[in-house]
Design an enzyme around this catalytic site. Structure first.
Site, PDB file in Angstrom:
ATOM      1  N   LYS A 276      -9.412  13.246   8.778  1.00 30.05           N
ATOM      2  CA  LYS A 276      -8.865  12.796  10.056  1.00 30.05           C
ATOM      3  C   LYS A 276      -8.752  13.975  11.027  1.00 30.05           C
ATOM      4  O   LYS A 276      -8.656  15.126  10.607  1.00 30.05           O
ATOM      5  CB  LYS A 276      -7.464  12.200   9.857  1.00 30.05           C
ATOM      6  CG  LYS A 276      -7.414  10.897   9.096  1.00 30.05           C
ATOM      7  CD  LYS A 276      -5.981  10.448   8.928  1.00 30.05           C
ATOM      8  CE  LYS A 276      -5.898   9.120   8.181  1.00 30.05           C
ATOM      9  NZ  LYS A 276      -6.376   8.000   8.988  1.00 30.05           N
TER      10      LYS A 276
ATOM     11  N   ASP B 261     -11.849   7.510   4.473  1.00 36.81           N
ATOM     12  CA  ASP B 261     -10.602   7.233   5.188  1.00 36.81           C
ATOM     13  C   ASP B 261     -10.288   5.743   5.205  1.00 36.81           C
ATOM     14  O   ASP B 261      -9.231   5.344   5.683  1.00 36.81           O
ATOM     15  CB  ASP B 261     -10.688   7.785   6.619  1.00 36.81           C
ATOM     16  CG  ASP B 261      -9.336   7.813   7.313  1.00 36.81           C
ATOM     17  OD1 ASP B 261      -8.309   7.857   6.595  1.00 36.81           O
ATOM     18  OD2 ASP B 261      -9.284   7.781   8.549  1.00 36.81           O
TER      19      ASP B 261
ATOM     20  N   LYS C 109       0.851  -1.204   0.000  1.00 35.73           N
ATOM     21  CA  LYS C 109       0.000   0.000   0.000  1.00 35.73           C
ATOM     22  C   LYS C 109       0.877   1.241   0.000  1.00 35.73           C
ATOM     23  O   LYS C 109       1.747   1.406   0.856  1.00 35.73           O
ATOM     24  CB  LYS C 109      -0.893  -0.012   1.238  1.00 35.73           C
ATOM     25  CG  LYS C 109      -1.698   1.262   1.449  1.00 35.73           C
ATOM     26  CD  LYS C 109      -2.430   1.246   2.789  1.00 35.73           C
ATOM     27  CE  LYS C 109      -3.030   2.602   3.116  1.00 35.73           C
ATOM     28  NZ  LYS C 109      -3.651   2.646   4.456  1.00 35.73           N
TER      29      LYS C 109
ATOM     30  N   ASP D 206       1.804   6.311   5.759  1.00 36.64           N
ATOM     31  CA  ASP D 206       0.803   5.407   5.206  1.00 36.64           C
ATOM     32  C   ASP D 206       1.277   4.720   3.932  1.00 36.64           C
ATOM     33  O   ASP D 206       0.532   3.959   3.323  1.00 36.64           O
ATOM     34  CB  ASP D 206      -0.501   6.174   4.945  1.00 36.64           C
ATOM     35  CG  ASP D 206      -1.735   5.310   5.138  1.00 36.64           C
ATOM     36  OD1 ASP D 206      -1.633   4.264   5.793  1.00 36.64           O
ATOM     37  OD2 ASP D 206      -2.809   5.689   4.631  1.00 36.64           O
TER      38      ASP D 206
ATOM     39  N   ARG E 169      -7.819  -0.112   1.389  1.00 36.67           N
ATOM     40  CA  ARG E 169      -8.419  -1.303   0.792  1.00 36.67           C
ATOM     41  C   ARG E 169      -8.932  -1.027  -0.626  1.00 36.67           C
ATOM     42  O   ARG E 169      -9.041  -1.941  -1.431  1.00 36.67           O
ATOM     43  CB  ARG E 169      -9.540  -1.816   1.696  1.00 36.67           C
ATOM     44  CG  ARG E 169     -10.698  -0.868   1.885  1.00 36.67           C
ATOM     45  CD  ARG E 169     -11.499  -1.148   3.147  1.00 36.67           C
ATOM     46  NE  ARG E 169     -10.763  -0.729   4.344  1.00 36.67           N
ATOM     47  CZ  ARG E 169     -11.212  -0.880   5.593  1.00 36.67           C
ATOM     48  NH1 ARG E 169     -12.378  -1.454   5.799  1.00 36.67           N
ATOM     49  NH2 ARG E 169     -10.497  -0.479   6.619  1.00 36.67           N
TER      50      ARG E 169
END
Length: 507
Positions: free
Chosen positions: A279, A349, A267, A290, A353
């Site tokens: 967020k 958020d 990812k 991330d 996925r």
């Protein structure tokens, strides 16, 4: 840093500093006893006077020790002997390296790799020592105008083994450890870079650089390529950002021709604001991490290439920013994924996925032997496992066991969670084939359940590294995990490939 392996008696080493261990209750390690005997109980006298008790994390630097060739002797506390295991061994190596780097000596000779660590052989000890040394000396100061300077930094380190017949094994393990450390450094450097530097385009550039340096095949797909492929869930995440998304494919092809590849998917959200589902501002800066899944895949492939592992590996990295904007996806939007399945986006958020599901569909065409995706996916995993273990979920128990064993061997541990059909119920949507979230309960599991719907045609495992990829607080920074786990997994696969290869007949 220059590394070497040696076998020999500690009192005869011509070195700026020889490092030996002391257990609690002032018990000398075997190497320390040899030094003590050569020095006519010099170390024993110091311990009797109470200058050191052998507690873990303590050290004592001695100058002018009689009867030895080294300029200095460094005593490192090992804690209780019966409790000296992997964690304590690694801590002792780290303590020794920190002290050596501050003594002003250019080289050190470690007799800690001779210590007995339960159920661990000399290869494990050397491999871990090399990794710990690099971890201890790692600094990320490339963006500071004034670098922190060490007066006379450590330049050479020698690991000592008990017997000469261990030298070859130790040399191989040292090369493996250094390759893993190099991969971890790459992952940490990428993770620690801010989002204004480490963009999707920057990740693509680094992958290309890695390819040209190590002879890897590299392919970079742009937005237009992704549109033609129908990667709509990935592109839905990219809509709110002005940074163009990239889809990176990196190939290490050193196995048997035609052999199915092991595919690693990372990812690569280079900054995650949460999108429209914004967020909280507190600690949002850490969302530069991330993309640590992508960084760890690049790191593992670098380590595998450096070791020239005889297997076929393909790294796949979907990468974009997740930002709010007029074109950004909204809660309630329904998107058709590359697989044709529709997804209702209830929370923007939960974007990781969405980029991974298109990647999981894409890799079907690669006819993989197995697929492992790596992602800083859920805060729920941090709550469940903290910063100790990586979350592991899989549709194949044998693959899960391979990864668990690799994590144990690498001291980069994972913990398996259930992927039962019961949890799929939480992803039901009134308006699409599935929702992209399943509510607060079992968040890590339902995220993996979502991914599993796109990985039905091959053996697949998911590593949730949200708790292990970086540290917060005073020691804030990327950890380089799970590069060791992934690399050990690949090393074991390579060993299996070698063992299964047909032997040539003698003429």
């Amino acid at each position: 840093m220059e590394f070497s392996i040696k076998s020999g008696s500690p009192e005869k080493q011509r070195s700026a500093c020889v490092v030996v261990g002391v257990f609690e209750a002032r018990k000398l390690s075997a190497a320390a006893e040899i030094v003590d005997h050569a020095a006519t109980q010099f170390l024993s006298d110091i311990l009797r006077r109470g200058d050191m008790e052998g507690k873990a994390g303590t050290s004592l630097l001695l100058h002018g020790v009689p009867g030895v060739e080294a300029d200095r002797i460094l005593l490192v506390g090992l804690g209780k002997e019966r409790e000296f295991h992997e964690k304590e061994y690694r801590a002792a190596i780290a303590c020794a390296v920190r002290q050596l780097n501050e003594t002003g000596g250019f080289d050190g000779t470690l007799y800690l790799t001779e210590l007995n660590v339960k159920k661990r052989d000399v290869a494990w000890k050397i491999r871990q020592a090399a990794i710990v040394v690099q971890e201890t000396l790692y600094r990320f100061d490339r963006l500071k105008s004034k670098k922190e300077e060490v007066r006379r930094p450590l330049r050479k380190l020698t690991f000592c083994v008990n017997r000469r017949n261990e030298l070859t094994i130790a040399e191989t393990a040292l090369a493996q450890g250094l390759a893993i450390a190099e991969g971890m450094d790459l992952a940490k450097n990428l993770g620690n870079l801010p989002g204004n530097i480490c963009t999707p385009s920057y990740l693509a550039e680094q992958a290309s650089l890695l390819g040209s340096t190590l002879g890897l095949g590299v392919e970079i797909l742009d937005r237009g390529d992704m549109e033609k492929l129908g990667m709509n869930t990935l592109l839905s995440v990219a809509r709110g950002s002005t940074e163009p998304p990239k889809f990176i494919i990196l190939r290490h092809e050193s196995g048997t021709s035609g052999a199915k590849p092991i595919v690693l998917i990372g990812k690569g959200i280079t900054f995650d604001s949460g999108g429209i589902s914004l967020k909280p501002g507190l600690e949002m800066d850490e969302m530069k991490y991330d993309m640590c899944g992508a960084a760890s895949v690049l790191g593992a492939i670098k380590a595998a290439a450096m070791m020239k592992l005889p297997i076929n590996i393909i790294g796949v990295i979907p990468t974009t920013e997740n930002m709010p904007g007029g074109a950004a996806s909204k809660p309630g939007d329904v998107i058709t994924s590359m697989s044709g399945k529709t997804v209702e986006i209830l929370n923007t958020d939960a974007e990781g996925r969405l980029i991974l599901c298109d990647a999981l569909t894409y890799v079907e065409r690669l006819e993989p032997e197995c697929v492992v995706d790596v992602a800083t996916l859920t805060g729920a995993c941090v709550i469940a496992l903290g910063a100790v273990a990586t979350g592991l979920l899989a549709n194949d128990d044998s693959l899960a066991k391979e990864l668990l064993d690799a994590g144990h061997d690498a001291y980069d541990r994972a913990w398996q969670m259930p992927l039962w059909e019961d949890y799929q119920e939480q992803l039901k949507s009134n308006f699409a084939d599935m929702a992209n979230i399943g509510g607060r309960a079992a968040g890590t599991i339902t995220a993996a359940c979502f991914l599993s719907r796109f990985a039905e045609k091959y053996r697949w495992a998911h590593l949730d590294i949200a708790g292990t990829a970086w540290r917060s607080g005073k020691e804030k920074g990327a950890t380089g995990r799970p590069v060791p786990l992934l690399t050990h997994f690949l090393m074991e696969r390579a060993n299996r490939s070698i063992q299964q290869a047909p032997k040539r007949r003698r003429k």
